[in-house]
Design a protein around this motif. Structure first.
Motif, mmCIF file in Angstrom:
data_model
loop_
_atom_site.group_PDB
_atom_site.id
_atom_site.type_symbol
_atom_site.label_atom_id
_atom_site.label_comp_id
_atom_site.label_asym_id
_atom_site.label_seq_id
_atom_site.Cartn_x
_atom_site.Cartn_y
_atom_site.Cartn_z
ATOM 1 N N GLN A 1 13.292 19.725 40.662
ATOM 2 C CA GLN A 1 13.386 19.093 41.973
ATOM 3 C C GLN A 1 12.012 18.961 42.623
ATOM 4 N N SER A 2 11.150 19.931 42.409
ATOM 5 C CA SER A 2 9.771 19.822 42.911
ATOM 6 C C SER A 2 9.055 18.667 42.227
ATOM 7 N N LYS A 3 9.220 18.568 40.923
ATOM 8 C CA LYS A 3 8.611 17.474 40.160
ATOM 9 C C LYS A 3 9.122 16.122 40.647
ATOM 10 N N ASP A 4 10.433 16.006 40.852
ATOM 11 C CA ASP A 4 11.006 14.741 41.315
ATOM 12 C C ASP A 4 10.454 14.347 42.684
ATOM 13 N N LEU A 5 10.322 15.306 43.578
ATOM 14 C CA LEU A 5 9.777 15.010 44.899
ATOM 15 C C LEU A 5 8.300 14.608 44.805
ATOM 16 N N LEU A 6 7.544 15.303 43.977
ATOM 17 C CA LEU A 6 6.131 14.939 43.785
ATOM 18 C C LEU A 6 6.005 13.530 43.212
ATOM 19 N N ASN A 7 6.836 13.198 42.234
ATOM 20 C CA ASN A 7 6.810 11.848 41.661
ATOM 21 C C ASN A 7 7.183 10.801 42.709
ATOM 22 N N THR A 8 8.170 11.113 43.544
ATOM 23 C CA THR A 8 8.579 10.206 44.617
ATOM 24 C C THR A 8 7.447 9.966 45.600
ATOM 25 N N MET A 9 6.628 10.995 45.801
ATOM 26 C CA MET A 9 5.500 10.888 46.736
ATOM 27 C C MET A 9 4.284 10.212 46.103
ATOM 28 N N GLY A 10 4.397 9.781 44.846
ATOM 29 C CA GLY A 10 3.311 9.061 44.201
ATOM 30 C C GLY A 10 2.382 9.907 43.355
ATOM 31 N N TYR A 11 2.727 11.171 43.150
ATOM 32 C CA TYR A 11 1.922 12.050 42.307
ATOM 33 C C TYR A 11 2.600 12.159 40.945
ATOM 34 N N THR A 12 2.020 11.492 39.958
ATOM 35 C CA THR A 12 2.585 11.556 38.618
ATOM 36 C C THR A 12 2.577 13.011 38.167
ATOM 37 N N THR A 13 3.773 13.559 37.953
ATOM 38 C CA THR A 13 3.916 14.988 37.699
ATOM 39 C C THR A 13 4.709 15.241 36.434
ATOM 40 N N GLU A 14 4.228 16.228 35.687
ATOM 41 C CA GLU A 14 4.946 16.704 34.500
ATOM 42 C C GLU A 14 5.179 18.193 34.642
ATOM 43 N N LEU A 15 6.278 18.659 34.073
ATOM 44 C CA LEU A 15 6.532 20.092 33.934
ATOM 45 C C LEU A 15 6.506 20.401 32.457
ATOM 46 N N VAL A 16 5.722 21.391 32.085
ATOM 47 C CA VAL A 16 5.597 21.771 30.678
ATOM 48 C C VAL A 16 5.862 23.266 30.572
ATOM 49 N N ALA A 17 6.681 23.634 29.602
ATOM 50 C CA ALA A 17 6.948 25.055 29.369
ATOM 51 C C ALA A 17 5.654 25.743 28.953
ATOM 52 N N HIS A 18 5.341 26.832 29.631
ATOM 53 C CA HIS A 18 4.139 27.608 29.316
ATOM 54 C C HIS A 18 4.373 28.341 27.995
ATOM 55 N N LEU A 19 3.405 28.316 27.111
ATOM 56 C CA LEU A 19 3.573 28.925 25.792
ATOM 57 C C LEU A 19 3.435 30.436 25.808
ATOM 58 N N ASN A 20 2.678 30.987 26.754
ATOM 59 C CA ASN A 20 2.371 32.421 26.741
ATOM 60 C C ASN A 20 3.163 33.250 27.749
ATOM 61 N N GLU A 21 3.933 32.624 28.603
ATOM 62 C CA GLU A 21 4.701 33.363 29.607
ATOM 63 C C GLU A 21 5.906 32.534 30.029
ATOM 64 N N PRO A 22 6.927 33.186 30.577
ATOM 65 C CA PRO A 22 8.113 32.432 31.017
ATOM 66 C C PRO A 22 7.853 31.708 32.336
ATOM 67 N N SER A 23 7.261 30.554 32.242
ATOM 68 C CA SER A 23 6.964 29.768 33.439
ATOM 69 C C SER A 23 6.856 28.296 33.068
ATOM 70 N N LEU A 24 6.813 27.471 34.096
ATOM 71 C CA LEU A 24 6.629 26.036 33.927
ATOM 72 C C LEU A 24 5.276 25.656 34.500
ATOM 73 N N MET A 25 4.504 24.928 33.742
ATOM 74 C CA MET A 25 3.200 24.461 34.228
ATOM 75 C C MET A 25 3.408 23.150 34.982
ATOM 76 N N VAL A 26 2.863 23.068 36.198
ATOM 77 C CA VAL A 26 2.924 21.856 36.999
ATOM 78 C C VAL A 26 1.633 21.089 36.746
ATOM 79 N N ILE A 27 1.780 19.879 36.232
ATOM 80 C CA ILE A 27 0.626 19.046 35.905
ATOM 81 C C ILE A 27 0.692 17.792 36.776
ATOM 82 N N LEU A 28 -0.259 17.677 37.688
ATOM 83 C CA LEU A 28 -0.360 16.531 38.597
ATOM 84 C C LEU A 28 -1.472 15.632 38.099
#
Length: 183
Positions: A53-80
């Motif tokens: 939902q954060s990614k969708d809102l960022l994309n709606t606001m014009g910030y091309t955003t990707e979420l990528v699973a972090h390889l070394n820890e249980p998290s999602l990387m936010v890439i703007l």
């Protein structure tokens, strides 16, 4: 000793109720995290949902955003715009804040229906504020990476806990049994 218990009965009841609800919800949350299957929704469903939902809102606001699973820890990387700006971990999903909020409201409960509706509406407010917090933090980290420590450690916790505090104050002043006794 009995007179002290009688005198401070409402305080003791509040503390015990708060602790009971807080510990119970925290244990349920711990089991949820322990048994959540991260294969489909990484790292867990709720964190995944907040990230999407954060990614969708960022994309709606014009910030091309990707979420990528972090390889070394249980998290999602936010890439703007191809820049890694933040990670969304389990602590960012807001559930621990919701547990704190709910514990307080139940400990200061009012009428059942009003308490339930306030828990529901307050949880929605906290959830939305948390999504907005992640979105704004991501944008600010993209624009001002040198301020990351201050933004993440001071500004944004103050926002989410400030909202919870205001919801608590509103609850105690408007709906709790404590306030109804003073009317």
């Amino acid at each position: 000793m009995k007179s002290l218990f009688l005198k401070y009965r409402s305080v003791i009841k509040f503390i015990l109720t708060f602790l009971l609800v807080y510990i119970s919800l925290s244990v349920i949350y711990k089991f949820y995290l322990q048994f959540s299957d991260g294969s489909k929704f990484y790292p867990d469903y709720f964190t995944y949902l907040v990230g999407e939902q954060s990614k969708d809102l960022l994309n709606t606001m014009g910030y091309t955003t990707e979420l990528v699973a972090h390889l070394n820890e249980p998290s999602l990387m936010v890439i703007l715009k191809d820049v890694y700006v933040a990670r969304i971990i389990e602590g960012c999903n807001g559930l621990s804040v919701l547990i704190l909020f709910m514990s307080f409201i139940v400990a200061f409960s009012g009428k059942l229906k009003i308490t339930f509706l306030y828990l529901l509406s307050g949880s929605v407010v906290i959830y939305v504020v948390n999504i907005l917090r992640i979105v704004i933090l991501s944008i600010w980290l993209y624009k001002y990476p040198e301020e990351s420590e201050f933004l993440h450690s001071v500004v944004f916790p103050a926002i989410i806990y400030g909202v919870v505090f205001l919801l608590w104050i509103f609850w105690v002043n408007r709906f709790s049994k404590l306030n109804q006794k003073n009317v």
